[in-house]
Design a protein around this motif. Structure first.
Motif, PDB file in Angstrom:
ATOM      1  N   GLY A 140       0.806  -1.218   0.000  1.00 30.01           N
ATOM      2  CA  GLY A 140       0.000   0.000   0.000  1.00 30.01           C
ATOM      3  C   GLY A 140       0.834   1.260   0.000  1.00 30.01           C
ATOM      4  N   ILE A 141       2.019   1.182   0.585  1.00 29.26           N
ATOM      5  CA  ILE A 141       2.942   2.324   0.544  1.00 29.26           C
ATOM      6  C   ILE A 141       3.670   2.249  -0.798  1.00 29.26           C
ATOM      7  CG2 ILE A 141       4.858   3.486   1.708  1.00 29.26           C
ATOM      8  CD1 ILE A 141       3.960   2.068   4.299  1.00 29.26           C
ATOM      9  N   GLY A 142       2.963   2.606  -1.849  1.00 24.68           N
ATOM     10  CA  GLY A 142       3.481   2.453  -3.203  1.00 24.68           C
ATOM     11  C   GLY A 142       4.719   3.268  -3.483  1.00 24.68           C
ATOM     12  N   LYS A 143       4.917   4.338  -2.727  1.00 24.45           N
ATOM     13  CA  LYS A 143       6.099   5.184  -2.945  1.00 24.45           C
ATOM     14  C   LYS A 143       7.392   4.458  -2.592  1.00 24.45           C
ATOM     15  CE  LYS A 143       3.778   9.665  -2.354  1.00 24.45           C
ATOM     16  NZ  LYS A 143       2.406   9.234  -2.092  1.00 24.45           N
ATOM     17  N   ALA A 144       7.302   3.350  -1.861  1.00 21.19           N
ATOM     18  CA  ALA A 144       8.494   2.540  -1.605  1.00 21.19           C
ATOM     19  C   ALA A 144       8.909   1.734  -2.834  1.00 21.19           C
ATOM     20  CB  ALA A 144       8.262   1.607  -0.418  1.00 21.19           C
ATOM     21  N   ALA A 145       8.020   1.656  -3.838  1.00 28.74           N
ATOM     22  CA  ALA A 145       8.330   1.090  -5.165  1.00 28.74           C
ATOM     23  C   ALA A 145       8.724  -0.378  -5.144  1.00 28.74           C
ATOM     24  CB  ALA A 145       9.427   1.918  -5.856  1.00 28.74           C
ATOM     25  N   LEU A 146       8.146  -1.152  -4.231  1.00 30.61           N
ATOM     26  CA  LEU A 146       8.338  -2.604  -4.308  1.00 30.61           C
ATOM     27  C   LEU A 146       7.653  -3.138  -5.557  1.00 30.61           C
ATOM     28  CD1 LEU A 146       7.774  -4.226  -0.788  1.00 30.61           C
ATOM     29  CD2 LEU A 146       9.882  -4.158  -2.106  1.00 30.61           C
TER      30      LEU A 146
ATOM     31  N   ALA B 113      13.753  -8.905  -1.803  1.00 31.81           N
ATOM     32  CA  ALA B 113      14.937  -9.508  -2.422  1.00 31.81           C
ATOM     33  C   ALA B 113      14.773  -9.613  -3.933  1.00 31.81           C
ATOM     34  CB  ALA B 113      15.183 -10.892  -1.818  1.00 31.81           C
ATOM     35  N   PHE B 114      13.592 -10.039  -4.376  1.00 28.49           N
ATOM     36  CA  PHE B 114      13.328 -10.111  -5.813  1.00 28.49           C
ATOM     37  C   PHE B 114      13.456  -8.729  -6.453  1.00 28.49           C
ATOM     38  CE2 PHE B 114      10.321  -9.584  -9.333  1.00 28.49           C
ATOM     39  CZ  PHE B 114      10.791 -10.554 -10.211  1.00 28.49           C
ATOM     40  N   THR B 115      12.950  -7.709  -5.771  1.00 34.35           N
ATOM     41  CA  THR B 115      13.008  -6.342  -6.310  1.00 34.35           C
ATOM     42  C   THR B 115      14.443  -5.864  -6.439  1.00 34.35           C
ATOM     43  OG1 THR B 115      10.856  -5.858  -5.300  1.00 34.35           O
ATOM     44  CG2 THR B 115      12.190  -3.979  -5.984  1.00 34.35           C
ATOM     45  N   VAL B 116      15.279  -6.179  -5.453  1.00 29.71           N
ATOM     46  CA  VAL B 116      16.698  -5.801  -5.518  1.00 29.71           C
ATOM     47  C   VAL B 116      17.336  -6.314  -6.803  1.00 29.71           C
ATOM     48  CG1 VAL B 116      18.977  -6.214  -4.503  1.00 29.71           C
ATOM     49  CG2 VAL B 116      17.062  -5.592  -3.025  1.00 29.71           C
ATOM     50  N   VAL B 117      17.137  -7.607  -7.079  1.00 31.83           N
ATOM     51  CA  VAL B 117      17.812  -8.248  -8.214  1.00 31.83           C
ATOM     52  C   VAL B 117      17.159  -7.867  -9.545  1.00 31.83           C
ATOM     53  CG1 VAL B 117      18.416 -10.463  -9.248  1.00 31.83           C
ATOM     54  CG2 VAL B 117      18.595 -10.146  -6.771  1.00 31.83           C
ATOM     55  N   ALA B 118      15.826  -7.938  -9.610  1.00 32.98           N
ATOM     56  CA  ALA B 118      15.132  -7.678 -10.875  1.00 32.98           C
ATOM     57  C   ALA B 118      15.332  -6.245 -11.338  1.00 32.98           C
ATOM     58  CB  ALA B 118      13.640  -7.974 -10.717  1.00 32.98           C
TER      59      ALA B 118
ATOM     60  N   LEU C  40      15.892   1.136  -2.979  1.00 31.79           N
ATOM     61  CA  LEU C  40      14.816   1.252  -1.998  1.00 31.79           C
ATOM     62  C   LEU C  40      14.491  -0.104  -1.398  1.00 31.79           C
ATOM     63  CD1 LEU C  40      12.284   3.664  -3.773  1.00 31.79           C
ATOM     64  CD2 LEU C  40      13.956   4.239  -2.026  1.00 31.79           C
ATOM     65  N   ALA C  41      14.587  -1.143  -2.228  1.00 33.99           N
ATOM     66  CA  ALA C  41      14.299  -2.490  -1.741  1.00 33.99           C
ATOM     67  C   ALA C  41      15.308  -2.925  -0.682  1.00 33.99           C
ATOM     68  CB  ALA C  41      14.274  -3.478  -2.903  1.00 33.99           C
ATOM     69  N   TYR C  42      16.526  -2.385  -0.732  1.00 33.88           N
ATOM     70  CA  TYR C  42      17.489  -2.633   0.335  1.00 33.88           C
ATOM     71  C   TYR C  42      16.908  -2.168   1.674  1.00 33.88           C
ATOM     72  CZ  TYR C  42      21.873  -3.906  -2.049  1.00 33.88           C
ATOM     73  OH  TYR C  42      22.867  -4.567  -2.725  1.00 33.88           O
ATOM     74  N   ILE C  43      16.310  -0.978   1.674  1.00 33.56           N
ATOM     75  CA  ILE C  43      15.762  -0.413   2.908  1.00 33.56           C
ATOM     76  C   ILE C  43      14.593  -1.258   3.406  1.00 33.56           C
ATOM     77  CG2 ILE C  43      14.715   1.644   3.929  1.00 33.56           C
ATOM     78  CD1 ILE C  43      16.208   3.282   1.771  1.00 33.56           C
ATOM     79  N   VAL C  44      13.715  -1.645   2.482  1.00 30.77           N
ATOM     80  CA  VAL C  44      12.573  -2.487   2.856  1.00 30.77           C
ATOM     81  C   VAL C  44      13.063  -3.838   3.370  1.00 30.77           C
ATOM     82  CG1 VAL C  44      10.474  -3.602   2.031  1.00 30.77           C
ATOM     83  CG2 VAL C  44      11.070  -1.300   1.218  1.00 30.77           C
TER      84      VAL C  44
END
Length: 482
Positions: A216-222, A283-288, A311-315
């Motif tokens: 829901g926090i789409g600004k985190a861009a997962l 993790a998938f977001t980091v790599v992809a 950003l995915a690192y932070i999440v």
């Protein structure tokens, strides 16, 4: 005195917006007012640092028990607000030079909405509860949509539609129900050290609720809630810097960290394992995202997907549910802000001065624009995580968090992400400095208003390496920071 400073922090950018509109026929005065407001806001936030451990609150409205419009000072918010405040005047100086050099129309409108975006950033950073945070989050989307659409052409309008549609749909459809569900479970929405939800529900409910917040926090861009970010790259370079470093995406990952620490609580997430499924999404977001960045020739698109991955690192740090990992995520918010604003300012300077927007067009350009590309190289090394630059410590803390959690697969992902960052960032300065130019450059270094700001923020990347302990100090009250 301290509650008054909270009010100043939220209202000062709003006053700057009014000043910009009043000075619309005097461009120099309009820009000077924006810079002056930014400097004043930065000074205000820095003056609040001694009160980081105090309970400073400002209540504007109260509806029902646990539902109010309230601001408060706490360590996470103080860090985010300070980052946004310090980078605002730097970005404004660059924006003034960029807009004039590119002869961009409607410059008053640009600076007015830019100031409104900072209002939203301060609102989010200083929110005392989920209701206040959600309202500021929506204000941020509405305030930045005109900036994304600023170009006015078909591409800009399409990018702005995607931007608004994804962010509003995700926040209203997922984040808002999560806020309501939290209130039903806990009877409160006020941020509390240790969290609100401990003992209120089982692992299954908390797992679903945590997923609702993170998507829901789409600004985190997962992924897959990320397409708004590359779509927004149709905006001018100063807007890209705002989106990636000063306000929007940082508001997203800040909200994730705030929910992790103050709504769920790290101990609750550790005991229930409710965050574990979302760690695989991160993790998938980091790599992809890194793979897409490597394949992107357009410079801003490459940097946009770099942001998605970083950003995915932070999440991922939040989902590891360990104090050291969350501290790494918080510090990565700061170091990534300094590094990514530098990269986008450099991209803007290159586009305006050399008229180059693709990585394949940058051969030999470092010889004509040495300061710009030296700043780019410095920021790139920080984001990769190499010393002596700030990103070194944030990546290290995240790795230690993965080890402490026994998540060696996530440790491998973090290391692979840095190697992939090396692959998509380093070819840019390498081509610029080491390859011969295809054509003799018809220009020199970018004007000072375009080259000076990224050099300054690149120096910030170095300063964060040596000043990491001071930046992390306010977190001692809520996290066990090494």
């Amino acid at each position: 005195m301290m509650p008054l400073l909270l009010a100043v922090a939220v209202t000062l950018p709003l006053l700057a917006c009014g000043a910009v509109l009043l000075l619309r026929r005097r461009p120099a005065a309009r820009e000077a007012a924006s810079v002056a407001a930014g400097v004043a806001l930065a000074a205000t936030m820095l003056s609040l640092w001694p009160a980081a451990g105090q309970d400073v609150r400002l209540t504007l409205w109260s509806w029902l028990p646990g539902l109010s419009l309230e601001f408060a000072l706490e360590p996470l918010g103080l860090l985010f607000a300070t980052v946004a405040a310090v980078l605002w005047p730097v970005t404004t100086v660059f924006a003034a030079g960029y807009l004039r050099a590119s002869e961009t129309p409607h410059q008053t409108r640009f600076f007015a909405f830019f100031a409104l975006a900072i209002v939203a950033a301060m609102w989010i950073a200083l929110s005392a509860n989920l209701v206040t945070l959600f309202i500021g989050y929506e204000i941020m989307t509405v305030a930045t949509w005109p900036l994304v659409a600023h170009g006015g052409d078909t591409a800009a309008r399409r990018g702005a539609r995607i931007y608004a549609a994804i962010l509003l749909t995700s926040s209203i459809g997922l984040m808002l129900p999560a806020v309501v569900w939290t209130w039903v479970l806990a009877g409160d929405t006020t941020f509390r050290p240790g969290g609100l939800l401990g003992g209120t529900a089982g692992t299954g409910v908390l797992t679903v609720l945590f997923a609702l917040y993170l998507f829901g926090i789409g600004k985190a861009a997962l992924m897959p809630v990320h397409r708004w970010l590359p779509a927004a790259m149709v905006a001018p370079a100063p807007v890209s810097a705002l989106l990636h470093a000063v306000a929007v995406v940082k508001a997203g990952v800040f909200a994730v960290l705030k929910v992790t620490v103050y709504v769920f609580g790290i101990d609750t997430l550790t005991e229930t394992g409710a965050a574990a499924p979302m760690s695989w999404v991160a993790a998938f977001t980091v790599v992809a995202a890194a793979v897409i960045a490597i394949r992107s020739d357009n410079l801003k698109r490459r940097l946009a997907y770099s942001t998605v991955g970083q950003l995915a690192y932070i999440v991922l740090g939040a989902t590891l549910a360990r104090d050291i990992a969350v501290a790494g995520g918080v510090f990565h918010l700061v170091t990534h802000a300094a590094g990514k604003i530098t990269l986008f300012l450099c991209a803007g300077a290159i586009a305006v001065t050399a008229r180059r927007t693709r990585v394949s067009e940058l051969d030999g350009l470092g010889r004509a624009m040495p300061w710009t590309f030296a700043a780019f190289l410095t920021a790139a090394l920080s984001i990769i995580g190499l010393p002596p630059l700030g990103g070194t410590w944030s990546k290290w803390l995240l790795l230690m968090g993965a080890v402490e959690a026994g998540q060696f697969a996530m440790m491998a992902v973090l290391l692979a992400g840095s190697l992939l960052a090396l692959a998509y960032l380093m070819p840019i300065p390498a081509r610029a400095f080491l390859l011969p130019p295809a054509d003799p450059p018809a220009h020199g270094e970018a004007r000072f208003s375009l080259s000076g700001p990224p050099v300054l923020t690149a120096l910030g990347c170095v300063a964060l390496f040596f000043g990491a302990e001071a930046v992390l100090a306010p977190l001692a009250g809520i996290l066990e920071v090494p």
